[in-house]
Scaffold this motif. Structure first.
Motif, PDB file in Angstrom:
ATOM      1  N   LEU A 206       1.212  -1.012   0.220  1.00 45.98           N
ATOM      2  CA  LEU A 206      -0.053   0.183   0.152  1.00 45.98           C
ATOM      3  C   LEU A 206       0.873   0.880   0.208  1.00 45.98           C
ATOM      4  N   ARG A 207       0.580   2.358  -0.851  1.00 52.05           N
ATOM      5  CA  ARG A 207       1.102   3.950  -0.785  1.00 52.05           C
ATOM      6  C   ARG A 207      -0.191   4.511  -0.060  1.00 52.05           C
ATOM      7  N   VAL A 208       0.245   4.844   0.920  1.00 44.69           N
ATOM      8  CA  VAL A 208      -0.508   5.963   1.622  1.00 44.69           C
ATOM      9  C   VAL A 208       0.191   7.278   1.621  1.00 44.69           C
ATOM     10  N   TYR A 209      -0.772   8.088   1.187  1.00 48.37           N
ATOM     11  CA  TYR A 209      -0.729   9.892   1.324  1.00 48.37           C
ATOM     12  C   TYR A 209      -1.375  10.983   2.657  1.00 48.37           C
ATOM     13  N   PRO A 210      -0.656  11.896   2.545  1.00 47.99           N
ATOM     14  CA  PRO A 210      -1.563  12.613   3.489  1.00 47.99           C
ATOM     15  C   PRO A 210      -2.845  12.605   3.329  1.00 47.99           C
ATOM     16  N   LYS A 211      -3.517  12.709   4.477  1.00 53.67           N
ATOM     17  CA  LYS A 211      -5.258  13.313   4.304  1.00 53.67           C
ATOM     18  C   LYS A 211      -5.495  14.153   3.240  1.00 53.67           C
ATOM     19  N   GLY A 212      -6.302  14.009   2.647  1.00 52.63           N
ATOM     20  CA  GLY A 212      -6.598  15.993   1.707  1.00 52.63           C
ATOM     21  C   GLY A 212      -5.422  15.805   0.112  1.00 52.63           C
ATOM     22  N   SER A 213      -4.637  14.086   0.691  1.00 58.72           N
ATOM     23  CA  SER A 213      -3.586  15.034  -0.934  1.00 58.72           C
ATOM     24  C   SER A 213      -4.482  13.780  -1.828  1.00 58.72           C
ATOM     25  N   GLN A 214      -4.363  14.242  -2.732  1.00 61.34           N
ATOM     26  CA  GLN A 214      -4.835  14.231  -4.321  1.00 61.34           C
ATOM     27  C   GLN A 214      -4.063  12.188  -4.512  1.00 61.34           C
ATOM     28  N   GLY A 215      -3.384  12.034  -4.299  1.00 62.06           N
ATOM     29  CA  GLY A 215      -1.565  11.327  -4.208  1.00 62.06           C
ATOM     30  C   GLY A 215      -1.202  11.538  -5.772  1.00 62.06           C
ATOM     31  N   SER A 216      -1.346   9.959  -6.475  1.00 63.49           N
ATOM     32  CA  SER A 216      -0.463  10.281  -7.207  1.00 63.49           C
ATOM     33  C   SER A 216      -2.034  10.075  -8.503  1.00 63.49           C
ATOM     34  N   GLY A 217      -2.493  10.530  -8.300  1.00 63.56           N
ATOM     35  CA  GLY A 217      -3.886  10.266  -9.168  1.00 63.56           C
ATOM     36  C   GLY A 217      -4.149   9.009  -9.744  1.00 63.56           C
ATOM     37  N   GLN A 218      -3.609   7.984  -9.380  1.00 64.14           N
ATOM     38  CA  GLN A 218      -3.524   6.553 -10.150  1.00 64.14           C
ATOM     39  C   GLN A 218      -3.627   5.229  -9.261  1.00 64.14           C
ATOM     40  N   HIS A 219      -3.996   4.600  -9.219  1.00 68.28           N
ATOM     41  CA  HIS A 219      -3.898   3.069  -8.523  1.00 68.28           C
ATOM     42  C   HIS A 219      -4.832   2.937  -7.480  1.00 68.28           C
TER      43      HIS A 219
END
Length: 226
Positions: A206-219
């Motif tokens: 799993l890849r986890v991004y901060p709250k509110g982040s859009q992340g990579s926009g994929q997967h």
């Protein structure tokens, strides 16, 4: 003598009482200011016309350059500047340009980035508090017990950008394998708390991004269908 220049109301009063005969002036709501200091600029402080010429030239200078945080607000046109919390003059829709305030703002921005970022330690705390078992680690970093582990990743040079979560149970898994049930449970915990969770495209992680982040926009992580 009273006039206006670039939106400022200027009043100059010739002195009839002071020994040096210096004029006083007001610009907007400045209150009476003595023209005595103008002598160092080779301006006759007792001549209202000379004082006015100096004041209008000074106003032109202020209007032709960025707001000076150390200048009095009344040098500027009404409604264009204000005071920052430390008392410096600043444009209404801009940050204070004083070096002290600029340094303070930079420190606050760095602290905010850390608060809104994500670290392996902070995510480990979130998961252990939610009841997920953490894998014990050997001195070489390998897991010696069943559980999850978190590892920070730098993205485009940005630290605290995302964290990888792995599950250790002694079973070898390869890209394309299904996520273990425990990672699904972890993903549900994290998405429920507002984190952006994605599935690593090339590993069972799993890849986890901060709250509110859009992340990579994929997967983006999607729970399995019943």
């Amino acid at each position: 003598m009273q006039t206006t220049h670039r939106g400022r109301t200027i009043t100059i009063t010739a002195s009839t009482t002071t020994p040096d005969g210096c004029c006083t002036f007001t610009i907007g709501d400045s209150g009476p200011q003595s023209a005595a200091c103008l002598a160092v600029s080779n301006v006759d402080p007792s001549d209202p016309h000379a004082v006015l010429a100096w004041l209008t030239a000074r106003i032109d200078e202020y209007d032709d350059r960025p707001v000076d945080p150390r200048a009095y607000p009344w040098w500027y046109a009404p409604g264009t500047v204000t005071r920052c919390p430390h008392g410096h003059t600043k444009a209404l829709d801009a940050d204070c340009a004083d070096p002290f305030c600029a340094r303070e703002a930079a420190i606050a921005a760095r602290r905010a980035a850390l608060r809104t970022g994500i670290t392996a330690a902070s995510l480990t705390t979130v998961l252990t508090r939610a009841g997920h078992p953490r894998a014990a680690r050997r001195h070489d970093g390998t897991a010696k017990s069943i559980g999850f582990s978190c590892g920070a990743e730098t993205v485009d040079g940005r630290r605290n950008a995302r964290v990888c979560v792995l599950w250790h149970d002694g079973i070898s898994r390869f890209p394309g394998d299904a996520l273990p049930d425990e990672l699904h449970a972890i993903a549900r915990t994290l998405t429920g708390k507002g984190y952006r969770v994605e599935v690593h495209p090339n590993s069972v992680t799993l890849r986890v991004y901060p709250k509110g982040s859009q992340g990579s926009g994929q997967h983006a992580y999607t729970p399995p269908t019943a």
